[in-house]
Design an enzyme around this catalytic site. Structure first.
Site, mmCIF file in Angstrom:
data_model
loop_
_atom_site.group_PDB
_atom_site.id
_atom_site.type_symbol
_atom_site.label_atom_id
_atom_site.label_comp_id
_atom_site.label_asym_id
_atom_site.label_seq_id
_atom_site.Cartn_x
_atom_site.Cartn_y
_atom_site.Cartn_z
ATOM 1 N N GLY A 12 5.626 5.519 -2.594
ATOM 2 C CA GLY A 12 4.657 5.718 -3.676
ATOM 3 C C GLY A 12 5.488 6.818 -4.675
ATOM 4 N N GLY B 74 5.256 3.316 0.983
ATOM 5 C CA GLY B 74 4.617 2.213 0.184
ATOM 6 C C GLY B 74 5.330 1.002 0.079
#
Length: 365
Positions: free
Chosen positions: A79, A127
């Protein structure tokens, strides 16, 4: 590569170029397109991917979805933690909103009914693991470096990472969760983070073949080679023994007194991580083993992630590793012994709107 189309795809948003959507023949293609940021995920990218999957799920012309990353460094480094850093500093809610959509996307990928081919070439972290390792066709190469490095920034493995790692053989997942150690192709397959090895030089041919050929027919023609040897299998004995302990302190004691040089070096690595994150991570991993579905684990992770926004270690860890890059985080508390049980429990508390809203009884497909 045959006929291409963008029909039935979501309308382009101003930042739509961060995720490129195309269709060639029977295959639809998702390309994460932020190579200068190692394709780090933003909230808009998560929404764009979800919208594309909605369109392709009901498109009979789309038989396969292929996920790749632009550039030559990797699929996705995780992320956008600079944005998370600013949000945590300001006391905002943007990160919680991002995680809610991201984790629901992770669950959706795990339930995806069509072949979802995740090309985990190069760096795949955080992520990036969430949008690839839950897929039903996961490809690694000799360049793959797969990791959940969250304890090093005062965070805790998320995106279903504790689900995947808690189901790795023995205590290998606990080792990877606490240390954040990247693994190559063979170890990623051993730990259940990937399925198939394809040399990076053969990826273009495989992806081109998927335009006209079902995955079940194309894949075997490119997976006959053996990945470079891994490292974890040779260390299973001391890893399984040391990480079977009930607390992080006991794990550290076993590592340091094992008489094994690799175990001692591992202990030194763990000592650089956030003490609070380490304790929360171990508890999360042990609880994840007992939770039967990915959705239930993601719900637990969401509560934990939201709690980290008010923990000083998240802001400090990102500052030290990403913003100032001095690599000298000042954790608070600074030692494992100072982390009280009540503080750890706070990360698992329910309520406060920190739920993902999965249907009751939802299970991983």
């Amino acid at each position: 590569m045959g006929p291409s189309s963008t029909a039935a795809l979501p309308d382009a948003a101003p930042d739509a170029e961060d995720v490129l959507l195309t269709r060639h023949g029977r295959a639809a293609h998702l390309t994460l397109n932020r190579p200068r940021a190692l394709n780090a995920l933003t909230h808009a990218m998560v929404r764009r991917i979800d919208e594309a999957l909605t369109a392709w799920e009901h498109d009979p012309k789309v038989e396969t979805v292929v996920l790749t990353g632009a550039g030559d460094r990797g699929l996705c480094a995780g992320g956008d933690i600079r944005a998370i850093h600013e949000d945590a500093r300001s006391g905002g809610t943007a990160s919680a909103d991002f995680w809610r959509d991201e984790y629901r996307l992770n669950a959706r990928i795990a339930r995806w009914s069509k072949p979802y081919v995740a090309v985990m070439d190069g760096i795949v972290m955080g992520g990036g693991v969430g949008i690839s390792a839950h897929g039903n066709v996961r490809i690694v190469t000799e360049r793959s470096q797969v990791a959940m490095p969250e304890t090093g920034i005062g965070f805790v493995p998320d995106v279903g990472g504790t689900y995947l790692l808690s189901r790795a053989p023995g205590e290998l997942g606990t080792h990877l969760a606490l240390t954040g150690t990247p693994v190559g192709a063979a170890d990623a397959i051993l730990c259940g983070l990937a399925d198939h090895y394809v040399p990076s030089s053969q990826l273009p041919a495989l992806i081109a073949e998927l335009v006209s050929t079902p995955v079940r027919e194309a894949l075997p023609r490119h997976t006959h080679q053996t990945p470079p040897p891994g490292e974890l299998a040779a260390h299973r004995e001391w890893i399984d023994h040391c990480y079977a302990a009930d607390t992080v302190e006991e794990i550290m004691d076993r590592l340091l007194t094992s008489g094994i040089q690799e175990a001692k070096e591992t202990a030194e690595t763990i000592l650089t991580k956030s003490p609070t994150s380490l304790k929360v991570t171990l508890k999360a991993m042990r609880r994840a083993r007992e939770l039967p579905t990915l959705e239930e684990v993601l719900t637990q992770e969401y509560r934990i992630s939201c709690a980290t926004l008010t923990s000083p270690d998240l802001v400090e860890g990102i500052r030290a590793q990403v913003v100032d890059k001095d690599r000298e985080p000042r954790w608070a508390p600074g030692t494992l012994g100072e982390v009280e049980d009540g503080v750890v429990e706070r990360f698992f508390e329910t309520g406060g709107g920190q739920e993902l809203g999965f249907p009751e009884g939802a299970a991983r497909a």
